[in-house]
Enzyme design. Structure first.
Site, PDB file in Angstrom:
ATOM      1  CG  HIS A  54      24.763 -21.860  44.252  1.00 51.87           C
ATOM      2  ND1 HIS A  54      25.648 -20.995  44.111  1.00 51.87           N
ATOM      3  CD2 HIS A  54      24.224 -21.190  45.672  1.00 51.87           C
ATOM      4  CE1 HIS A  54      25.442 -19.869  44.611  1.00 51.87           C
ATOM      5  NE2 HIS A  54      24.369 -20.370  45.486  1.00 51.87           N
ATOM      6  CG  HIS A  56      21.156 -20.489  47.556  1.00 55.26           C
ATOM      7  ND1 HIS A  56      22.059 -20.623  48.363  1.00 55.26           N
ATOM      8  CD2 HIS A  56      20.599 -21.833  48.138  1.00 55.26           C
ATOM      9  CE1 HIS A  56      22.682 -21.633  49.652  1.00 55.26           C
ATOM     10  NE2 HIS A  56      20.875 -22.059  48.752  1.00 55.26           N
ATOM     11  CG  ASP A  58      21.532 -15.259  45.983  1.00 54.40           C
ATOM     12  OD1 ASP A  58      21.485 -16.181  46.359  1.00 54.40           O
ATOM     13  OD2 ASP A  58      22.460 -14.479  47.366  1.00 54.40           O
ATOM     14  CG  HIS A  59      23.029 -17.197  42.876  1.00 48.56           C
ATOM     15  ND1 HIS A  59      25.333 -17.701  43.018  1.00 48.56           N
ATOM     16  CD2 HIS A  59      23.100 -16.570  44.526  1.00 48.56           C
ATOM     17  CE1 HIS A  59      25.534 -17.118  44.239  1.00 48.56           C
ATOM     18  NE2 HIS A  59      24.458 -16.678  44.406  1.00 48.56           N
ATOM     19  CG  HIS A 111      26.499 -22.540  49.371  1.00 48.91           C
ATOM     20  ND1 HIS A 111      26.626 -21.111  50.660  1.00 48.91           N
ATOM     21  CD2 HIS A 111      25.941 -21.075  48.149  1.00 48.91           C
ATOM     22  CE1 HIS A 111      25.827 -20.254  50.251  1.00 48.91           C
ATOM     23  NE2 HIS A 111      25.367 -20.278  49.041  1.00 48.91           N
ATOM     24  CG  ASP A 128      26.950 -17.752  46.895  1.00 48.14           C
ATOM     25  OD1 ASP A 128      27.588 -16.659  46.093  1.00 48.14           O
ATOM     26  OD2 ASP A 128      25.295 -17.851  47.088  1.00 48.14           O
ATOM     27  CG  HIS A 166      27.324 -13.237  47.753  1.00 46.64           C
ATOM     28  ND1 HIS A 166      25.782 -12.207  48.270  1.00 46.64           N
ATOM     29  CD2 HIS A 166      26.666 -13.951  47.926  1.00 46.64           C
ATOM     30  CE1 HIS A 166      25.079 -13.194  47.597  1.00 46.64           C
ATOM     31  NE2 HIS A 166      25.466 -14.215  47.342  1.00 46.64           N
TER      32      HIS A 166
END
Length: 252
Positions: A54, A56, A58-59, A111, A128, A166
């Site tokens: 996805h 975001h 941090d990915h 998410h 996530d 995570h």
């Protein structure tokens, strides 16, 4: 024979590195290029592909630097999310070949609306969506979408190894133990997780068989979970039980 290693990033992210015996690798959700490049250089690996679940940051934050260093690298990701650098957009039902193993793409909105997961070789890379003892926050989708996405993942074989993005297990367990206080499986798992974390070890991967026993978000059909959210839910349906549980967790 594919091996999977975790590359810690940021505060609690895991970037997953899938390696074959010939020193080629694929990475999943590289939010930061630096630790990936360190791992690749340490073991003299060649990066063949990047899998994204996805959009975001941090990915996806490491994609451009990894592409700069490995220009031939393919970048696979959801076809309807704003992710720069994707070379192969995929959607539900598509297949991705990883070193001879066939991975299926699953649409798992909730998410984010375009969130996908990859499953194959008894391995699930779910970003996530599903965490050990928990699930992702609902930022873009609806509770019904997230519930259905989790049910889709729960329908996979019990022996599937779950590679979440995570290290949230200990904090998720704190909530799960309040939501289902008399779950003996949960109490034993807490002790196991506490031992791992005390030794600086990862709690992942988990397995779907374990999650079905301890994860409250996969147990919304259980009377114990329904009782725990009875004063928060609008009705007794499994979807509303999930929605009430997620609202409760958001405020926990």
């Amino acid at each position: 024979m594919l091996t999977v290693k975790s590359i810690p990033a940021f505060k609690d992210n895991y970037i997953w590195l899938i390696q074959n015996p010939d020193n080629h690798c694929v990475v999943v959700d590289p939010g930061d290029a630096t630790p990936v490049l360190e791992a690749i250089e340490k073991d003299n690996l060649i990066l063949d592909a990047i899998l994204i679940t996805h959009h975001h940051h941090d990915h996806v934050g490491g994609i451009s630097e990894l592409k700069r260093r490995f220009p031939a690298t393919k970048v696979v990701g959801p076809n309807d999310e704003p992710i720069p650098g994707i070379t192969r957009p995929v959607e539900d039902g598509d297949q991705v070949d990883i070193f001879g193993e066939r991975f299926m793409v699953l649409s798992v909105p909730g998410h984010t609306l375009g969130h996908i997961a990859y499953v194959g070789d008894e391995k699930l890379f779910c970003g996530d969506t599903l965490f050990s003892a928990g699930c992702g926050r609902i930022f873009e989708g609806t509770p019904a979408q997230m519930f259905n996405s989790l049910q889709k993942l729960a329908s996979l074989p019990d022996e599937t190894n779950v590679y979440c993005a995570h290290e949230y297990t200990a904090s998720n367990l704190a909530f799960a133990l309040v939501a289902e206080q008399d779950n003996a499986h949960l109490q034993r798992y807490r002790d196991q997780v506490n031992r791992l974390r005390a030794n600086g070890q990862s709690t992942l991967p988990t397995t779907l068989s374990n999650e079905k026993l301890i994860n409250p978000f996969l147990r919304c059909d259980q009377p114990s979970i329904k009782r725990s959210v009875a004063d928060k839910a609008y009705d007794n349906s499994d979807i509303e039980t999930f929605a009430a549980l997620r609202r409760w967790k958001d405020e926990f």
